[in-house]
Design a protein around this motif. Structure first.
Motif, short mmCIF file in Angstrom:
data_model
loop_
_atom_site.label_atom_id
_atom_site.label_comp_id
_atom_site.label_asym_id
_atom_site.label_seq_id
_atom_site.Cartn_x
_atom_site.Cartn_y
_atom_site.Cartn_z
N ASN A 7 0.84 -1.19 0.00
CA ASN A 7 0.00 0.00 0.00
C ASN A 7 0.88 1.25 0.00
O ASN A 7 0.66 2.19 -0.76
CB ASN A 7 -0.91 -0.03 1.23
N TYR A 8 1.89 1.28 0.81
CA TYR A 8 2.75 2.46 0.87
C TYR A 8 3.44 2.70 -0.46
O TYR A 8 3.71 3.82 -0.84
CB TYR A 8 3.80 2.30 1.99
N ARG A 9 3.72 1.64 -1.17
CA ARG A 9 4.40 1.81 -2.47
C ARG A 9 3.43 2.28 -3.55
O ARG A 9 3.84 2.71 -4.60
CB ARG A 9 5.05 0.50 -2.91
N MET A 10 2.13 2.14 -3.27
CA MET A 10 1.15 2.47 -4.31
C MET A 10 0.92 3.97 -4.31
O MET A 10 0.23 4.52 -3.47
CB MET A 10 -0.15 1.70 -4.03
N GLN A 11 1.54 4.65 -5.25
CA GLN A 11 1.49 6.11 -5.32
C GLN A 11 0.68 6.53 -6.55
O GLN A 11 0.61 5.80 -7.52
CB GLN A 11 2.91 6.67 -5.45
N ARG A 12 0.19 7.75 -6.49
CA ARG A 12 -0.45 8.30 -7.69
C ARG A 12 0.54 8.35 -8.82
O ARG A 12 1.70 8.70 -8.64
CB ARG A 12 -0.95 9.73 -7.41
N LEU A 13 0.09 8.04 -10.02
CA LEU A 13 0.97 8.07 -11.19
C LEU A 13 1.07 9.48 -11.77
O LEU A 13 2.07 9.83 -12.38
CB LEU A 13 0.43 7.11 -12.27
#
Ligand SMILES: [Zn+2]
Length: 266
Positions: A7-13
């Motif tokens: 989850n922490y790695r999932m950033q807005r593109l």
């Protein structure tokens, strides 16, 4: 902890500005795979509408118990929102459905939109605003099909939003039935960010949940959810995955939310 790290790695593109410019689907492959997965696991298939060689179809899965509660799921009404149909495909392939329900599933309501990678259909019509004074062949056929089905205990419409900062959902629950919303958001939290904004799409939101206070009869343009509320069910959820995030996480978000909802409905 692994899921939390993900989850922490999932950033807005940050690449979806003014519209959706992310991954697309090959709609013929999608429809073939959906049909194959449904038929492989004992769902029945019904053709709802056909545009050229593109089919809108509905699947139905009978319950193993009598007097089962009824669940309706639809997605793919906006052709630039691939996570919904992919979540439906993943759920069909996993075949992990609580057995006590009977299911109706429309996994791709706007195939020409997916062919064109556009929100609207090939006639530039937003199908999810066409459920009141219906003009499109797709929605007219979908309503005719829905009218032949029984009342549903709950309905779920799976969507995406390229502007959002995370997953969120709308709950239409005018009779104050037990809410599934908090469980859905809780289940999404480990796999995808939640949009915690106090206002989303011009409506007040709390922890990713919007309870719009509205009377569909006041609205000229109805989304599918309004038609369902007025005609087929008293509990409708519209799930919104954040499409400025990687596709894999958005599919996981929708699948996790649906699993949580079905487990809560048990
Ligand atoms: Zn949508």
């Amino acid at each position: 902890m692994a899921a939390l790290g993900e989850n922490y790695r999932m950033q807005r593109l940050g690449k979806n500005l003014g519209g959706y410019f992310g991954e697309t689907l090959e709609v013929h492959v999608l429809l073939r795979d959906l049909k194959a997965a449904a038929l492989a696991h004992g769902w029945s298939y019904e053709l709802v509408y056909k545009i050229g060689d593109l089919e809108i179809f509905a699947f139905r899965r009978k319950a193993t118990q009598p007097a089962a509660r009824r669940v309706y799921i639809s997605t793919g009404i906006h052709g630039d929102e691939p996570a919904g149909p992919l979540a439906a495909l993943q759920m069909l392939q996993a075949n992990d459905w609580p057995a006590q329900f009977e299911y109706w599933l429309c996994p791709c309501l706007n195939p020409t939109g997916f062919f064109l990678n556009s929100r609207e259909n090939e006639d530039r019509k937003d199908l999810n605003r066409d459920y009141r004074n219906t003009e499109s062949g797709e929605v007219a056929a979908h309503i005719r099909w829905l009218e032949r089905q029984p009342h549903f205990d709950a309905a779920f419409c799976l969507h995406e939003d390229w502007e959002s900062h995370g997953f969120y959902l709308y709950e239409l629950n005018p009779d104050q039935l037990p809410s599934l919303a908090a469980k859905m958001v809780g289940a999404v939290t480990p796999v995808c960010p939640i949009d915690m904004s106090p206002m989303i799409e011009g409506r007040e939101a709390l922890g990713g949940i919007i309870n719009p206070s509205l009377d569909p009869s006041d609205r000229p343009l109805w989304p599918e959810a309004f038609w369902l509320l007025q005609n087929k069910t008293r509990l409708v959820y519209t799930l919104e995955a954040p499409s400025d995030f990687p596709l894999d996480g958005r599919v996981k978000a929708l699948v996790a939310a649906m699993k949580a909802a079905l487990n809560q409905l048990v």
